[in-house]
Structures are given as C-alpha cells and as structure tokens.
Design a protein around this motif. Structure first.
Motif, PDB file in Angstrom:
ATOM      1  N   SER A   1       0.829  -1.205   0.000  1.00  0.00           N
ATOM      2  CA  SER A   1       0.000   0.000   0.000  1.00  0.00           C
ATOM      3  C   SER A   1       0.868   1.262   0.000  1.00  0.00           C
ATOM      4  O   SER A   1       0.494   2.280  -0.567  1.00  0.00           O
ATOM      5  N   ASN A   2       2.076   1.191   0.563  1.00  0.00           N
ATOM      6  CA  ASN A   2       3.005   2.325   0.451  1.00  0.00           C
ATOM      7  C   ASN A   2       3.406   2.569  -1.009  1.00  0.00           C
ATOM      8  O   ASN A   2       3.557   3.712  -1.437  1.00  0.00           O
ATOM      9  N   ILE A   3       3.573   1.492  -1.768  1.00  0.00           N
ATOM     10  CA  ILE A   3       3.922   1.665  -3.194  1.00  0.00           C
ATOM     11  C   ILE A   3       2.772   2.388  -3.895  1.00  0.00           C
ATOM     12  O   ILE A   3       2.982   3.336  -4.649  1.00  0.00           O
ATOM     13  N   GLN A   4       1.542   1.938  -3.598  1.00  0.00           N
ATOM     14  CA  GLN A   4       0.357   2.577  -4.195  1.00  0.00           C
ATOM     15  C   GLN A   4       0.325   4.069  -3.880  1.00  0.00           C
ATOM     16  O   GLN A   4       0.052   4.886  -4.742  1.00  0.00           O
ATOM     17  N   GLU A   5       0.595   4.387  -2.597  1.00  0.00           N
ATOM     18  CA  GLU A   5       0.522   5.789  -2.160  1.00  0.00           C
ATOM     19  C   GLU A   5       1.484   6.689  -2.929  1.00  0.00           C
ATOM     20  O   GLU A   5       1.128   7.790  -3.327  1.00  0.00           O
ATOM     21  N   VAL A   6       2.702   6.227  -3.101  1.00  0.00           N
ATOM     22  CA  VAL A   6       3.673   7.099  -3.785  1.00  0.00           C
ATOM     23  C   VAL A   6       3.404   7.120  -5.286  1.00  0.00           C
ATOM     24  O   VAL A   6       3.532   8.156  -5.937  1.00  0.00           O
ATOM     25  N   ARG A   7       2.968   5.994  -5.800  1.00  0.00           N
ATOM     26  CA  ARG A   7       2.667   5.919  -7.230  1.00  0.00           C
ATOM     27  C   ARG A   7       1.496   6.860  -7.567  1.00  0.00           C
ATOM     28  O   ARG A   7       1.511   7.566  -8.576  1.00  0.00           O
ATOM     29  N   ALA A   8       0.492   6.898  -6.683  1.00  0.00           N
ATOM     30  CA  ALA A   8      -0.672   7.763  -6.917  1.00  0.00           C
ATOM     31  C   ALA A   8      -0.276   9.237  -6.953  1.00  0.00           C
ATOM     32  O   ALA A   8      -1.001  10.063  -7.498  1.00  0.00           O
ATOM     33  N   ARG A   9       0.880   9.555  -6.348  1.00  0.00           N
ATOM     34  CA  ARG A   9       1.333  10.955  -6.343  1.00  0.00           C
ATOM     35  C   ARG A   9       2.394  11.220  -7.400  1.00  0.00           C
ATOM     36  O   ARG A   9       3.090  12.225  -7.355  1.00  0.00           O
ATOM     37  N   GLY A  10       2.513  10.291  -8.321  1.00  0.00           N
ATOM     38  CA  GLY A  10       3.366  10.538  -9.490  1.00  0.00           C
ATOM     39  C   GLY A  10       4.750   9.916  -9.436  1.00  0.00           C
ATOM     40  O   GLY A  10       5.532  10.075 -10.369  1.00  0.00           O
ATOM     41  N   ALA A  11       5.089   9.204  -8.336  1.00  0.00           N
ATOM     42  CA  ALA A  11       6.428   8.610  -8.237  1.00  0.00           C
ATOM     43  C   ALA A  11       6.643   7.553  -9.315  1.00  0.00           C
ATOM     44  O   ALA A  11       5.694   6.892  -9.751  1.00  0.00           O
ATOM     45  N   VAL A  12       7.893   7.416  -9.723  1.00  0.00           N
ATOM     46  CA  VAL A  12       8.295   6.284 -10.559  1.00  0.00           C
ATOM     47  C   VAL A  12       8.783   5.212  -9.587  1.00  0.00           C
ATOM     48  O   VAL A  12       9.763   5.422  -8.868  1.00  0.00           O
ATOM     49  N   THR A  13       8.086   4.094  -9.512  1.00  0.00           N
ATOM     50  CA  THR A  13       8.394   3.114  -8.476  1.00  0.00           C
ATOM     51  C   THR A  13       9.276   1.986  -9.022  1.00  0.00           C
ATOM     52  O   THR A  13       8.994   1.413 -10.068  1.00  0.00           O
ATOM     53  N   ILE A  14      10.325   1.730  -8.276  1.00  0.00           N
ATOM     54  CA  ILE A  14      11.271   0.667  -8.632  1.00  0.00           C
ATOM     55  C   ILE A  14      11.232  -0.317  -7.470  1.00  0.00           C
ATOM     56  O   ILE A  14      11.655   0.016  -6.352  1.00  0.00           O
ATOM     57  N   VAL A  15      10.661  -1.467  -7.739  1.00  0.00           N
ATOM     58  CA  VAL A  15      10.291  -2.362  -6.652  1.00  0.00           C
ATOM     59  C   VAL A  15      11.201  -3.589  -6.636  1.00  0.00           C
ATOM     60  O   VAL A  15      11.469  -4.189  -7.676  1.00  0.00           O
ATOM     61  N   ILE A  16      11.660  -3.923  -5.435  1.00  0.00           N
ATOM     62  CA  ILE A  16      12.425  -5.159  -5.271  1.00  0.00           C
ATOM     63  C   ILE A  16      11.513  -6.134  -4.548  1.00  0.00           C
ATOM     64  O   ILE A  16      11.091  -5.884  -3.416  1.00  0.00           O
TER      65      ILE A  16
ATOM     66  N   VAL B   1       2.631  -6.785  -6.589  1.00  0.00           N
ATOM     67  CA  VAL B   1       3.271  -5.478  -6.802  1.00  0.00           C
ATOM     68  C   VAL B   1       3.146  -5.006  -8.258  1.00  0.00           C
ATOM     69  O   VAL B   1       3.372  -3.836  -8.561  1.00  0.00           O
ATOM     70  N   SER B   2       2.774  -5.929  -9.141  1.00  0.00           N
ATOM     71  CA  SER B   2       2.889  -5.645 -10.580  1.00  0.00           C
ATOM     72  C   SER B   2       2.116  -4.412 -11.023  1.00  0.00           C
ATOM     73  O   SER B   2       2.578  -3.656 -11.867  1.00  0.00           O
ATOM     74  N   ASP B   3       0.935  -4.187 -10.444  1.00  0.00           N
ATOM     75  CA  ASP B   3       0.103  -3.077 -10.895  1.00  0.00           C
ATOM     76  C   ASP B   3       0.664  -1.709 -10.519  1.00  0.00           C
ATOM     77  O   ASP B   3       0.278  -0.703 -11.097  1.00  0.00           O
ATOM     78  N   TYR B   4       1.530  -1.678  -9.516  1.00  0.00           N
ATOM     79  CA  TYR B   4       1.981  -0.377  -8.999  1.00  0.00           C
ATOM     80  C   TYR B   4       3.458  -0.113  -9.256  1.00  0.00           C
ATOM     81  O   TYR B   4       3.983   0.907  -8.841  1.00  0.00           O
ATOM     82  N   ALA B   5       4.109  -1.061  -9.910  1.00  0.00           N
ATOM     83  CA  ALA B   5       5.556  -0.919 -10.090  1.00  0.00           C
ATOM     84  C   ALA B   5       5.863  -0.503 -11.517  1.00  0.00           C
ATOM     85  O   ALA B   5       5.377  -1.103 -12.464  1.00  0.00           O
ATOM     86  N   ASN B   6       6.682   0.560 -11.654  1.00  0.00           N
ATOM     87  CA  ASN B   6       7.162   0.897 -12.993  1.00  0.00           C
ATOM     88  C   ASN B   6       8.269  -0.067 -13.412  1.00  0.00           C
ATOM     89  O   ASN B   6       8.421  -0.369 -14.585  1.00  0.00           O
ATOM     90  N   HIS B   7       9.031  -0.507 -12.431  1.00  0.00           N
ATOM     91  CA  HIS B   7      10.104  -1.478 -12.688  1.00  0.00           C
ATOM     92  C   HIS B   7      10.110  -2.466 -11.524  1.00  0.00           C
ATOM     93  O   HIS B   7       9.918  -2.051 -10.381  1.00  0.00           O
ATOM     94  N   VAL B   8      10.347  -3.731 -11.812  1.00  0.00           N
ATOM     95  CA  VAL B   8      10.448  -4.719 -10.733  1.00  0.00           C
ATOM     96  C   VAL B   8      11.750  -5.497 -10.884  1.00  0.00           C
ATOM     97  O   VAL B   8      12.062  -5.991 -11.965  1.00  0.00           O
ATOM     98  N   PHE B   9      12.496  -5.585  -9.802  1.00  0.00           N
ATOM     99  CA  PHE B   9      13.656  -6.481  -9.767  1.00  0.00           C
ATOM    100  C   PHE B   9      13.299  -7.630  -8.835  1.00  0.00           C
ATOM    101  O   PHE B   9      12.905  -7.417  -7.690  1.00  0.00           O
ATOM    102  N   ARG B  10      13.489  -8.838  -9.338  1.00  0.00           N
ATOM    103  CA  ARG B  10      13.097 -10.020  -8.571  1.00  0.00           C
ATOM    104  C   ARG B  10      14.256 -10.606  -7.777  1.00  0.00           C
ATOM    105  O   ARG B  10      15.382 -10.632  -8.256  1.00  0.00           O
TER     106      ARG B  10
END
Ligand code: F6R
Length: 369
Positions: A292-307, A315-324
């Motif tokens: 939900s923190n990823i959602q919050e920052v993404r909703a405010r325009g952040a580019v999210t890079i998720v590990i 996480v897929s819906d809210y991540a601009n990039h995902v590293f597994r």
C-alpha cells in the motif's frame, strides 16, 4: 586483480556469494551444533548478558540494524544499535552484563575504536565483527568473530556488508543456542537456510543486466528515495548511502511507515522511489503495508522501482520497474535485496564517468575521529 571487472566495486559485488559462504564455513561441529571457536569469551558471561549494544559507523551500522531484528527475535535480548561516534558521547548505560558488538570492516575506524574503549572502561565485554585480521579493533576487543569476505578495496563497502550480516546472525544463533531458548531447536534449519543464500545471491547477480540498464537510463536523476520496513529499512538506508557516496546523487532512505509523517510531501511527478518489499509469506501484515506504500507514492506521481520476491504478483500493478529476488525467510532477505541496489549505484556512477572505487572526499578507513 580486478578479475576482469572494470572496478573493484563491481568485482566485490560479484564476490558476495563467496563472502557469505566463507563466513559460514566451519561453524558447525559433528553434532550439528554451532561452534564459534574464535569467540574466546566466557560462556557464563554470554549467558548472563542482559543487553546488547551494536556500535559501528556507516554501512557497518546498517548491518547492525539488520542484525538487531534477528538477534532480538532469536535471543530475546534487548538490542540497540548506535553510531559509534554518538554512543561515545552520550554517557551510555553500560555495565558487566552488557555485550557490546563492534562491527568494522577495516578494524581501524577511529570512531568505533574509541567507542570500544569507552564500553570496556564501563565494564562491558566487546565482541568485534571484523574483516581485517589483526587490525586494531579485534586486537583490543575481548573476542572476535571474523568475516571472511576477503580484502575489500573499493571505498564503498559491499561484500563486507553481507558478510557482517552473516556473522552477526551467527552470533545471534550462538547466543540462542547457549541460552537454550526456544529457537535453539531451529538453529539447524536457520543455518541450512543461511547456507542456501550464496546460490540465491548468485541468481540476483546473474540478473544484473536489467538493473544496469535502468541505472544508465537514470544517470541524470537529481534525487532518489528508498523505502523499506523491518529489515528492509536498513537495506533502504544502505541503498541511499551507496548512491550518495559513489554517484553523488541526493538520496534518502526512509522507514516506509514514516512516509505519511512527512516524507510523502517530497513525492511529485517523476520522483524515483525504490521500495523493498518483504516476503508475502512473512509475519503480520507487513507485506500488505508495503504494497500500500507503493500505491501511495505511485498515486502521487512517483516512478516506483520495486524489489520483490519471485512470484509476488501483488506489486505488478503499482511498479514501474520490478527487480526479482529468490524467495527466502524474511530475516535473510537483506542478503538478496541489497544486491540490486549496489549494482544500481555502481553502474550509475560508472555511467556518469566517476571513479567508483575512489569517490571524492572519502577514504577506505577513517582513522580520525
Ligand atoms: C560505506 C562505507 C562506510 C563504512 C564505515 C565504517 O560504503 O564504506 O560507511 O562502512 O566508514 O567502516 P568500517 O567498517 O571499516 O569500520
């Protein structure tokens, strides 16, 4: 001597499976008990310890912060982590039943050495976790647990960090075994999980191209934020420190839960934010909170890079990039999640044309207070 890599830092990132493996080597006896022979400290003293204080600086202090979660969970001993230079000057409450753990790659960091001396003057016993044989801190400490990461040449610490976490975990398991608490029966399982980590770290390294590509694309960023919870929080701090020190980019790590208490005001269109997502199989609702923190920052325009862990699709819906990273027990995830952050900083600094091994204004060991 760089083993074909363009920098020592890149080589040392690739050394990490070996660094963790070597640090684990020879720690079990024929009965399957954890042995820390080098830890020549009276067992009765270790049984009576009622508080642990970890002292260190920089990256080593983040290893301590990671280890605190594990040590408190396994040993049920109250554990604090403090920057050595702050510890020394605050009149800390330390006595014979305090175990001080000093973590230092070089063993020569003056701030940490002064804190060690101060703790010993108050009657505490000091265990050093150190990577450099015969250096000053292990010589002055009451006991030593060496990390066997091999020499670290690059100024920015990488393999020493993973080895420090590993060694501090061994110390935690050893204390749990010695004190006969409920985790003593799980030590074998946890050790087996630790022994599986080098191969998993190698998997993360094998996927480095994706991280490097993003790093090159982001070389002109002015600011990067990092979020994590629980053991992911010190990982976020470490990711930010790597970027500051070698790429000279403003970077900050936050406890993700702290976002709404201030830092979320920083988020606007295009702000890059790394988020370290805990295992979906972990305890409590930690995973859901971070998503939900990823959602919050993404909703405010952040580019999210998720590990995130392999197979974690939440996480897929809210991540601009995902590293597994491969699945691992929650407490061991820092040994994996840190690696893409190191690769990212190293590649980005290289893309800017900086000398990643010798960043400006920094020295490998800080021998002044
Ligand atoms: C960061 C870094 C420093 C050191 C710190 C402690 O990449 O290298 O923050 O971790 O100066 O050094 P040691 O571990 O030698 O005491």
């Amino acid at each position: 001597e760089k083993g074909g890599f363009p920098s020592f830092m890149e080589k040392e990132i690739h050394d990490q499976p070996m660094a963790v493996e070597q640090t684990l080597l020879g720690r079990l006896d024929e009965k399957g008990n954890l042995t820390l022979d080098e830890l020549k400290i009276d067992e009765s003293l270790l049984r009576s310890v009622d508080k642990i204080i970890v002292i260190a600086c920089g990256t080593a202090s983040y290893a301590g912060q990671v280890a605190r979660y594990a040590i408190e969970h396994w040993c049920r001993i109250p554990t604090e982590v403090e920057l050595a230079h702050e510890f020394r000057y605050r009149d800390p409450i330390v006595d014979e039943r305090t175990l001080v753990v000093a973590i230092s790659q070089s063993g020569e960091t003056m701030d940490t050495l002064m804190a060690v001396r101060h703790a010993q003057e108050q009657g505490a016993k000091v265990v050093a976790i150190c990577n450099t044989n015969g250096s000053t801190i292990p010589r002055e400490a009451d006991a030593v647990l060496y990390t066997h990461a091999g020499p670290e040449i690059a100024v920015a610490s990488t393999k020493a960090f993973l080895a420090q976490i590993t060694a501090a975990y061994l110390l935690g398991l050893y204390l749990a075994q010695l004190r006969g608490n409920k985790f003593k029966d799980e030590i074998g399982t946890i050790l087996a999980e630790l022994e599986a980590m080098p191969a998993k770290i190698q998997t993360v390294i094998d996927n480095e191209d994706q991280v490097k590509e993003l790093a090159r694309a982001m070389k002109d960023e002015g600011s990067v934020l990092f979020l994590g919870r629980h053991v992911g929080y010190p990982v976020a701090l470490e990711g930010a420190l790597k970027l500051k020190e070698i790429a000279y980019i403003h970077a900050e790590g936050f406890a993700a839960g702290e976002l709404k208490h201030g830092p979320i005001a920083l988020i606007d269109e295009g702000q890059p934010v790394f988020v370290i997502v805990p295992s979906p199989r972990g305890r409590d609702s930690l995973h859901a909170k971070v998503v939900s923190n990823i959602q919050e920052v993404r909703a405010r325009g952040a580019v999210t890079i998720v590990i995130a862990e392999e197979g974690d699709e939440s996480v897929s819906d809210y991540a601009n990039h995902v590293f597994r990273v491969p699945a691992a027990p929650a407490l061991l995830q820092p040994l994996l999640a840190t690696v893409p952050l190191q690769i990212f900083a190293c590649e980005l600094a290289g893309a800017k044309g900086y000398d990643v091994d010798q960043p400006r204004n920094l020295a490998k060991s800080v021998t002044v207070e």
